[in-house]
Design an enzyme around this catalytic site. Sequence first.
Site, mmCIF file in Angstrom:
data_model
loop_
_atom_site.group_PDB
_atom_site.id
_atom_site.type_symbol
_atom_site.label_atom_id
_atom_site.label_comp_id
_atom_site.label_asym_id
_atom_site.label_seq_id
_atom_site.Cartn_x
_atom_site.Cartn_y
_atom_site.Cartn_z
ATOM 1 N N CYS A 105 -7.493 -26.260 11.176
ATOM 2 C CA CYS A 105 -6.221 -25.602 11.463
ATOM 3 C C CYS A 105 -5.559 -26.217 12.701
ATOM 4 O O CYS A 105 -6.192 -26.929 13.476
ATOM 5 C CB CYS A 105 -6.420 -24.098 11.656
ATOM 6 S SG CYS A 105 -7.117 -23.614 13.259
ATOM 7 N N CYS A 159 -13.290 -26.548 11.428
ATOM 8 C CA CYS A 159 -11.968 -26.045 11.045
ATOM 9 C C CYS A 159 -10.893 -27.106 11.261
ATOM 10 O O CYS A 159 -10.895 -27.820 12.266
ATOM 11 C CB CYS A 159 -11.634 -24.793 11.864
ATOM 12 S SG CYS A 159 -10.063 -24.022 11.419
ATOM 13 N N ASP A 209 -2.712 8.095 -3.110
ATOM 14 C CA ASP A 209 -4.062 8.532 -3.452
ATOM 15 C C ASP A 209 -4.619 9.371 -2.312
ATOM 16 O O ASP A 209 -4.049 9.410 -1.221
ATOM 17 C CB ASP A 209 -4.968 7.337 -3.739
ATOM 18 C CG ASP A 209 -5.207 6.475 -2.507
ATOM 19 O OD1 ASP A 209 -4.218 6.184 -1.801
ATOM 20 O OD2 ASP A 209 -6.353 6.103 -2.228
ATOM 21 N N ASP A 235 0.853 -1.175 0.000
ATOM 22 C CA ASP A 235 0.000 0.000 0.000
ATOM 23 C C ASP A 235 0.897 1.236 0.000
ATOM 24 O O ASP A 235 2.083 1.157 0.316
ATOM 25 C CB ASP A 235 -0.912 -0.029 1.229
ATOM 26 C CG ASP A 235 -2.089 0.911 1.095
ATOM 27 O OD1 ASP A 235 -2.172 1.592 0.059
ATOM 28 O OD2 ASP A 235 -2.922 0.970 2.024
ATOM 29 N N SER A 236 0.315 2.395 -0.310
ATOM 30 C CA SER A 236 1.142 3.555 -0.631
ATOM 31 C C SER A 236 1.324 4.570 0.484
ATOM 32 O O SER A 236 2.194 5.430 0.395
ATOM 33 C CB SER A 236 0.511 4.288 -1.816
ATOM 34 O OG SER A 236 -0.761 4.800 -1.432
ATOM 35 N N GLY A 237 0.498 4.521 1.490
ATOM 36 C CA GLY A 237 0.486 5.574 2.493
ATOM 37 C C GLY A 237 -0.708 6.490 2.355
ATOM 38 O O GLY A 237 -0.923 7.388 3.172
ATOM 39 N N GLY A 238 -1.527 6.272 1.305
ATOM 40 C CA GLY A 238 -2.715 7.089 1.115
ATOM 41 C C GLY A 238 -3.700 6.960 2.265
ATOM 42 O O GLY A 238 -4.316 7.946 2.682
ATOM 43 N N PHE A 239 -3.847 5.748 2.798
ATOM 44 C CA PHE A 239 -4.768 5.572 3.921
ATOM 45 C C PHE A 239 -4.233 6.267 5.169
ATOM 46 O O PHE A 239 -5.004 6.797 5.967
ATOM 47 C CB PHE A 239 -5.002 4.079 4.203
ATOM 48 C CG PHE A 239 -6.005 3.857 5.302
ATOM 49 C CD1 PHE A 239 -7.359 3.998 5.067
ATOM 50 C CD2 PHE A 239 -5.595 3.521 6.588
ATOM 51 C CE1 PHE A 239 -8.297 3.810 6.083
ATOM 52 C CE2 PHE A 239 -6.511 3.334 7.613
ATOM 53 C CZ PHE A 239 -7.873 3.479 7.352
ATOM 54 N N ASP A 269 -7.923 -7.178 1.395
ATOM 55 C CA ASP A 269 -7.023 -7.182 2.546
ATOM 56 C C ASP A 269 -7.747 -6.529 3.702
ATOM 57 O O ASP A 269 -8.627 -5.695 3.511
ATOM 58 C CB ASP A 269 -5.735 -6.398 2.254
ATOM 59 C CG ASP A 269 -5.947 -4.899 2.414
ATOM 60 O OD1 ASP A 269 -5.610 -4.348 3.479
ATOM 61 O OD2 ASP A 269 -6.489 -4.274 1.478
ATOM 62 N N HIS A 312 -5.715 -19.290 13.637
ATOM 63 C CA HIS A 312 -7.059 -19.776 13.310
ATOM 64 C C HIS A 312 -7.812 -18.787 12.419
ATOM 65 O O HIS A 312 -8.429 -19.189 11.423
ATOM 66 C CB HIS A 312 -7.867 -20.022 14.577
ATOM 67 C CG HIS A 312 -9.332 -20.178 14.302
ATOM 68 N ND1 HIS A 312 -9.870 -21.340 13.782
ATOM 69 C CD2 HIS A 312 -10.368 -19.297 14.426
ATOM 70 C CE1 HIS A 312 -11.177 -21.183 13.609
ATOM 71 N NE2 HIS A 312 -11.500 -19.958 13.989
ATOM 72 N N GLN A 352 -11.444 6.394 -6.354
ATOM 73 C CA GLN A 352 -12.067 7.135 -5.262
ATOM 74 C C GLN A 352 -13.416 7.693 -5.733
ATOM 75 O O GLN A 352 -13.860 7.409 -6.831
ATOM 76 C CB GLN A 352 -11.132 8.240 -4.777
ATOM 77 C CG GLN A 352 -9.844 7.739 -4.127
ATOM 78 C CD GLN A 352 -10.087 7.053 -2.790
ATOM 79 O OE1 GLN A 352 -11.141 7.166 -2.176
ATOM 80 N NE2 GLN A 352 -9.079 6.314 -2.324
ATOM 81 N N GLY A 359 -11.210 3.943 -0.482
ATOM 82 C CA GLY A 359 -12.086 4.906 0.160
ATOM 83 C C GLY A 359 -13.398 4.355 0.648
ATOM 84 O O GLY A 359 -14.380 5.103 0.787
ATOM 85 N N CYS A 414 -7.334 -25.545 16.080
ATOM 86 C CA CYS A 414 -8.580 -26.288 16.317
ATOM 87 C C CYS A 414 -8.351 -27.784 16.500
ATOM 88 O O CYS A 414 -9.139 -28.452 17.177
ATOM 89 C CB CYS A 414 -9.567 -26.036 15.174
ATOM 90 S SG CYS A 414 -10.274 -24.367 15.206
#
Length: 371
Positions: free
Chosen positions: A305, A303, A146, A92-96, A265, A336, A188, A215, A308
């Site tokens: 995993c 599950c 962004d 990710d770019s840092g926009g968030f 994500d 899990h 956006q 966004g 579990c």
Amino acid sequence: MKFQIIKEDTTGTKARVAKINTHHGDIETPVFMPVGTRATVKTMTPRVLREVGTQILLGNTYHLAVRPGEQLIRDMGGLHKFMAWDGPILTDSGGFQAFSLTKLRKLTKNGVTFRSHIDGAIFEFTPERVMEIEKCLGSDIVMPLDHCIGWPCTKEEAKQAAQTSIDWLKRSKDYELSAHQNLFGIIQGSGYSDLREWCAEEMVKLDLPGYAIGGLAVGETKDVMQEMIEHTNKVLPVEKPRYLMGVGTPVDLIQAISRGVDMFDCVMPTRNARGGGFFTWEGKKQIRNSRYARDESPLDDKCSCYTCTTFSRSYLHHLFSKKVEEILGLSMLTLHNIHFYHDFTKNIRQAIMENRFQSFMSNFLDTYQGT
């Protein structure tokens, strides 16, 4: 990067199974990407992530530039070698962070100036500077700077943020990345469908390898989120991957997949785990609840995993109790939850392949408690 649609849903939705070929390996979609903000998924090792089904990880450009610095990571062989992960990585770019760290940043038409949340140092993030950082990191999929805007906002504010994102994307595209890197655009437009479609149309003209829907999950209702996804995907090319950023719950994922989204994500599975929250096919639960003190059953009897198949709810409840608070509890719930998200998307892929996605989604939404 190559994107190949393997199977499209035939039961009345836009869901699809596809494959993304990257320099560091193939990705089957729909796919969930665990968040490794600072070059690590909290409490997890790369080996465990592979064992639970992780195909691709996400790293954060802002946090890695602040510490340890992109030049150190470059000198150590790039992000893949630095964090011992040989699979695909998206950064990710840092926009968030420009949205979430409003008290520590100043935004202009040229970019964003951050004051480090660690030591107060000044970081100048222009579109070109972000590309330079991500080139040093060596990630497979690169997100541009962004302007992410929260909800509610005026239409004029949303339009300005979308225009800024378009302008910054054009500048990012002019930067020469490494041959294996692929730049996605970030759509956006906040909660305004006409702005979403306009922004998507402008970014599609740049003919990028893929497109992200940004966004969202920033204060709007779930209905508005899904409406914006639908309007955006009407414009985005079907032959390119679609990535919904920072989302979300299992219900969010399956509804977005039904509208044609391929990639996701979110910190939800890892952050919830550290707070004692765990996901099951019946809904999200809290291991600290006293009802689990003598519960011999696994977190989820569906599950497979390691958590579990090895530990009881009673034992995990013990690890999370205030007088114990053992680190093992954090790692076992994280394992899990990540496994659950991967198993969930794997089952969705299988349902699409077998032409039963609509019934799978209907059954899931009927039985899953939560949003």
